[in-house]
Design a protein around this motif. Structure first.
Motif, short mmCIF file in Angstrom:
data_model
loop_
_atom_site.label_atom_id
_atom_site.label_comp_id
_atom_site.label_asym_id
_atom_site.label_seq_id
_atom_site.Cartn_x
_atom_site.Cartn_y
_atom_site.Cartn_z
N PHE A 537 0.81 -1.22 0.00
CA PHE A 537 0.00 0.00 0.00
C PHE A 537 0.85 1.27 0.00
N GLN A 538 2.17 1.15 0.06
CA GLN A 538 3.00 2.32 0.29
C GLN A 538 2.91 3.34 -0.84
N ASP A 539 2.54 2.92 -2.04
CA ASP A 539 2.44 3.85 -3.17
C ASP A 539 1.08 4.51 -3.29
N ASP A 540 0.14 4.09 -2.45
CA ASP A 540 -1.20 4.69 -2.50
C ASP A 540 -1.16 6.10 -1.91
N VAL A 541 -1.74 7.06 -2.60
CA VAL A 541 -1.64 8.46 -2.17
C VAL A 541 -2.37 8.70 -0.85
N THR A 542 -3.47 7.97 -0.60
CA THR A 542 -4.20 8.16 0.65
C THR A 542 -3.39 7.66 1.83
N ILE A 543 -2.76 6.49 1.67
CA ILE A 543 -1.91 5.94 2.73
C ILE A 543 -0.71 6.86 2.96
N GLY A 544 -0.08 7.30 1.87
CA GLY A 544 1.08 8.18 2.00
C GLY A 544 0.73 9.46 2.74
N SER A 545 -0.40 10.06 2.41
CA SER A 545 -0.83 11.29 3.08
C SER A 545 -1.08 11.05 4.56
N ALA A 546 -1.72 9.91 4.88
CA ALA A 546 -1.98 9.58 6.29
C ALA A 546 -0.69 9.35 7.06
N LEU A 547 0.31 8.74 6.41
CA LEU A 547 1.61 8.52 7.06
C LEU A 547 2.32 9.84 7.33
N VAL A 548 2.32 10.74 6.35
CA VAL A 548 2.93 12.06 6.55
C VAL A 548 2.26 12.77 7.71
N ASN A 549 0.93 12.72 7.76
CA ASN A 549 0.18 13.35 8.84
C ASN A 549 0.52 12.73 10.19
N MET A 550 0.57 11.38 10.23
CA MET A 550 0.88 10.69 11.49
C MET A 550 2.25 11.05 12.02
N TYR A 551 3.27 11.01 11.14
CA TYR A 551 4.63 11.35 11.59
C TYR A 551 4.71 12.81 12.03
N ASN A 571 -1.26 14.47 -4.02
CA ASN A 571 -2.38 15.37 -4.26
C ASN A 571 -2.32 16.52 -3.26
N SER A 572 -3.32 17.38 -3.29
CA SER A 572 -3.32 18.56 -2.41
C SER A 572 -3.32 18.17 -0.94
N ILE A 573 -3.99 17.05 -0.62
CA ILE A 573 -4.03 16.60 0.77
C ILE A 573 -2.62 16.23 1.25
N THR A 574 -1.85 15.57 0.38
CA THR A 574 -0.47 15.20 0.74
C THR A 574 0.37 16.45 1.00
N TRP A 575 0.30 17.42 0.08
CA TRP A 575 1.08 18.65 0.25
C TRP A 575 0.67 19.38 1.53
N ASN A 576 -0.63 19.46 1.79
CA ASN A 576 -1.09 20.13 3.01
C ASN A 576 -0.60 19.41 4.27
N ALA A 577 -0.57 18.07 4.21
CA ALA A 577 -0.09 17.29 5.37
C ALA A 577 1.38 17.59 5.64
N MET A 578 2.19 17.70 4.58
CA MET A 578 3.63 18.00 4.77
C MET A 578 3.82 19.43 5.26
N LEU A 579 3.07 20.36 4.70
CA LEU A 579 3.16 21.75 5.16
C LEU A 579 2.77 21.86 6.63
N THR A 580 1.70 21.14 7.01
CA THR A 580 1.24 21.17 8.40
C THR A 580 2.28 20.56 9.33
N ALA A 581 2.91 19.48 8.89
CA ALA A 581 3.96 18.84 9.70
C ALA A 581 5.08 19.83 9.99
N TYR A 582 5.50 20.58 8.97
CA TYR A 582 6.53 21.59 9.17
C TYR A 582 6.04 22.69 10.11
N ALA A 583 4.84 23.20 9.85
CA ALA A 583 4.33 24.33 10.63
C ALA A 583 4.15 23.97 12.10
#
Length: 727
Positions: A537-551, A571-583
């Motif tokens: 599942f690691q290449d699935d964008v939904t899983i990837g976004s959830a992992l970025v958010n979790m970390y 997708n936009s959710i992934t980018w927002n998750a990474m931005l939020t992690a930084y912020a």
């Protein structure tokens, strides 16, 4: 590549394509007119049998139960129901409409049943998941043929028992029944693990059907689900006669995995492109957020039909581009293409996303009423959902009450609408009235309790009513625990689910990762990450976004960025998750550096994106950067000032000491968010020693919520601030 080096024999269509072509030709308005004309004819000999057969098919394709009953009534009046051919087609029509009871009544009333009659009824039971009735039908057949065996494999699968489906396939082989291509299709549908599909693949090779186009189509689909494009491509290359559906399936496999270059190359090599292949490649770019390329391909597409328009409307609605989805609906009308039920389902999804009951109601009253589409059960269920989520409970109830043919989804959607509007009493009554309380009904009631904060009732229902381990119920309760601050209970449930051997799917992985994020369960989150990799599942964008958010929520920005960088597409959710992690972890500079990369990648920033960036600037005291972001938001990206970004701007200006300018921003802050904004301003007053403004801020919070204790604490502290000037 072998295509072009040898003569390509391109078979135009098989079952999946012929079904698509039937869907393209089926039109509710035309069907109604044809039935009106038919009902005026009293002599059945005056009606062409092929025309009548087409009407029976169209009623089933459109799932229009009301029109199906009209047609059946005419057939019964003219005595054609005594003809096994038409009786069988009526059974199949009701089966396609989901009206299995009516199909069974016609079947039992047919005086001269043949083997085909039994096979059709058996297939109807199989599609509905009624395994007991399917077994009785199968056991009563003296010598069941291959279609009957195929239906039994499908019946076990649709009833949720994939293992039994595969065992039935093995039993078929053991009894010397030679499988046909449809047998392998049914067996592959039941495969969930790579080794199961490999075993079926080997059997197909053994009986000489691995190179068959239909079997190849299903094998490519199976390996696509397992994220094994290498194996899918091997199957594709070994099929003797490449069909258009198989070619399109391979394009879709590449697109699903984010390999758009390979998908486009395969599309360009396709000798004869039809509307299905065009729609597939357009949807591939659209679902990856590559809107410029998607629009360019869509504009180049010859003869855009309703399926193509639906693909674009659906992709926009599902990607959060709801306004664009509704604009496309208008363009579709201008292009002279009539919408069908699928069009309205996507349009209603867009209205639901926007909480726009006005446009949703207009679609309902002006677009559907009188067209026959409103009789579709799926459309009615979507209307209930739309009105419920738009806080129009009365309208949702009116649609529900007006339905003549409700299913479990209708009941659970109405239940969810009551819960969405905080009416748990009505939700509970709906739950008690559901005719067949299957697992989905219990899960809906569980979600209703969880959504309204009744966690103990949710846990009680889970413990008492859900006897067999169920991943949907498990994920719902786990998420409820996490979101309501019950981290320890969430972790206990997670461990219990592991001991029970629950088979997690993609949705449950996302829910569990979100729960880990909510309660900061880094150890468990890492374990789920490892399991997701093992499951492919690691290449699935939904899983990837959830992992970025979790970390990010667990304070581990580095591992989150590693996941982010390793994703084939974002997708936009992934980018927002990474931005939020930084912020959230104090990396404001990194968040600001990532934003232009996001834009260059083609992702569209949303209000959430700008709230995250403004928060990052506020926390780091980057006033000028924050003001530039705010200007970009409105000028370049058309994101209007909303509650969230207005509150962030108050905080940004306040922390920088621009207290008067911060207070002026309250004109843009909605009433429901003003307590948050005043609290932020109070914090800035404390930092900069403006006691007078601090008192005013505390008094404003107190006026908005005089019962809570927090405003009194703020006021007490404001009174002892330095430089105090009571106004």
């Amino acid at each position: 590549m072998r295509f072009g080096l040898v003569e390509l024999r391109l078979a135009r269509f098989h079952r999946s394509y012929s079904t698509l072509q039937e869907q393209r030709s089926a039109n509710p308005q035309e069907l109604r007119r044809d039935l009106d004309r038919l009902c005026e004819v009293l002599d059945p000999a005056a009606v062409d049998r092929a025309h009548l057969t087409r009407l029976l098919k169209q009623c089933g394709i459109l799932q229009s139960t009301s029109e199906a009953r009209r047609l059946h009534s005419w057939i019964a009046k003219t005595g054609l129901d005594r003809d096994p051919f038409f009786a069988n087609n009526v059974v199949q029509m009701y089966s396609r409409c989901g009206s299995i009871d009516e199909a069974a009544r016609v079947f039992h009333a047919t005086p001269r049943k043949n083997a085909r009659s039994c096979e059709i009824m058996l297939a109807a039971f199989a599609r509905s998941g009624d395994l007991d009735s399917a077994k009785q039908m199968f056991d009563a057949m003296p010598e069941p043929g291959v279609p009957a065996w195929n239906s039994m494999i499908a019946a076990h699968f649709h009833s949720g028992d994939s293992i039994a489906a595969l065992r039935f396939f093995q039993r078929m082989m053991a009894e010397g029944i030679r499988p046909n291509p449809r047998s392998f299709v049914a067996a592959l549908d039941a495969c969930s693990r790579l080794e199961e599909g490999d075993f079926i693949h080997e059997l197909a090779i053994a009986v000489g059907l691995a190179s068959d186009a239909i079997v190849g189509f299903s094998l490519v689909g199976f390996y696509r689900r397992c994220h094994r494009l290498d194996l899918a491509r091997k199957v594709f290359d070994k099929v003797e006669e490449i069909t258009a559906p198989l070619w399109t399936q391979m394009i879709a496999a590449y697109a699903k995995a984010g390999h758009l270059l390979e998908a486009r190359a395969l599309f360009d090599d396709l000798p004869e492109k039809d509307s299905v292949s065009w729609t597939c490649i357009v949807a591939a770019y659209a679902h990856r957020g590559r809107w410029i390329e998607a629009k360019q391909l869509f504009d180049e597409m010859p003869g855009r039909d309703v399926i193509a328009w639906n693909a674009m409307i659906s992709a926009n609605a599902q990607s959060g581009r709801s306004d664009q989805a509704l604009e496309l609906l208008l363009l579709m009308d201008l292009d002279g293409v009539h919408p069908n039920s699928v069009t309205f389902l996507s349009a209603l999804e867009a209205c639901t996303n926007l909480s726009d009951a006005s446009r949703g109601s207009k679609l309902h009253t002006e677009g559907m009423l009188g067209s026959g589409i409103e009789n579709s059960r799926k459309v009615s269920n979507a209307l209930i959902n739309m009105y419920g989520k738009c806080r129009e409970l009365g309208r949702a109830k009116a649609v529900f009450d007006g339905m003549s043919d409700r299913d479990t989804v209708s009941w659970t959607t109405m239940l969810a609408s009551f819960a969405e509007n905080g009416d748990l009493e009505q939700a509970s009554r709906a739950f008690d009235r559901i005719p067949e309380r299957q697992c989905v009904a219990f899960n809906s009631m569980l979600a209703a309790y969880a959504q309204n904060g009744h966690i103990e009732e949710a846990k009680q229902l889970y413990d008492d009513a859900i006897h067999e381990p169920d991943i949907v119920a498990f994920t719902t309760l786990l998420t409820a625990f996490a979101q309501h601050g019950r981290g320890e209970q969430a972790l206990c449930l997670l461990r219990a689910g592991d001991l029970e051997g629950l088979e997690m799917d993609l949705v449950s992985f996302v829910g569990i990762l979100d729960a880990c994020a909510c309660c900061g369960a880094l150890t468990e989150g890492r374990s789920i990450h490892q399991e997701a990799v093992l499951r492919g599942f690691q290449d699935d964008v939904t899983i990837g976004s959830a992992l970025v958010n979790m970390y990010g929520k667990c304070g581990q920005v580095g591992p989150g960025r590693e996941v982010f960088d390793g994703m084939p597409w974002r997708n936009s959710i992934t980018w927002n998750a990474m931005l939020t992690a930084y912020a959230q972890n104090g990396h404001s500079a990194e968040a600001l550096e990532l934003f232009p990369v996001m834009i260059l990648d083609g992702a569209e920033p949303s209000e959430v994106t700008f709230i995250t960036l403004l928060s990052a600037c506020a926390q780091a005291g980057l006033l000028q950067d924050g003001l530039r972001v705010f200007a970009l938001m409105e000028r370049d990206f058309g994101v209007a000032r909303g509650a969230g970004n207005a509150v962030c701007l108050v905080d940004l200006l306040g922390r920088a000491g621009r207290l008067e300018a911060a207070e002026e921003m309250f004109a843009w802050v909605p009433v429901e968010e003003r307590d948050t904004a005043w609290t932020a301003l109070w914090g800035s007053c404390k930092i900069h020693g403006d006691g007078g403004r601090g008192v005013r801020a505390a008094e404003s919070v107190l006026a908005l919520d005089p019962v809570a204790s927090t405003p009194y604490s703020l006021l007490t502290e404001a009174l002892v601030m330095p430089h105090l000037e009571i106004y």
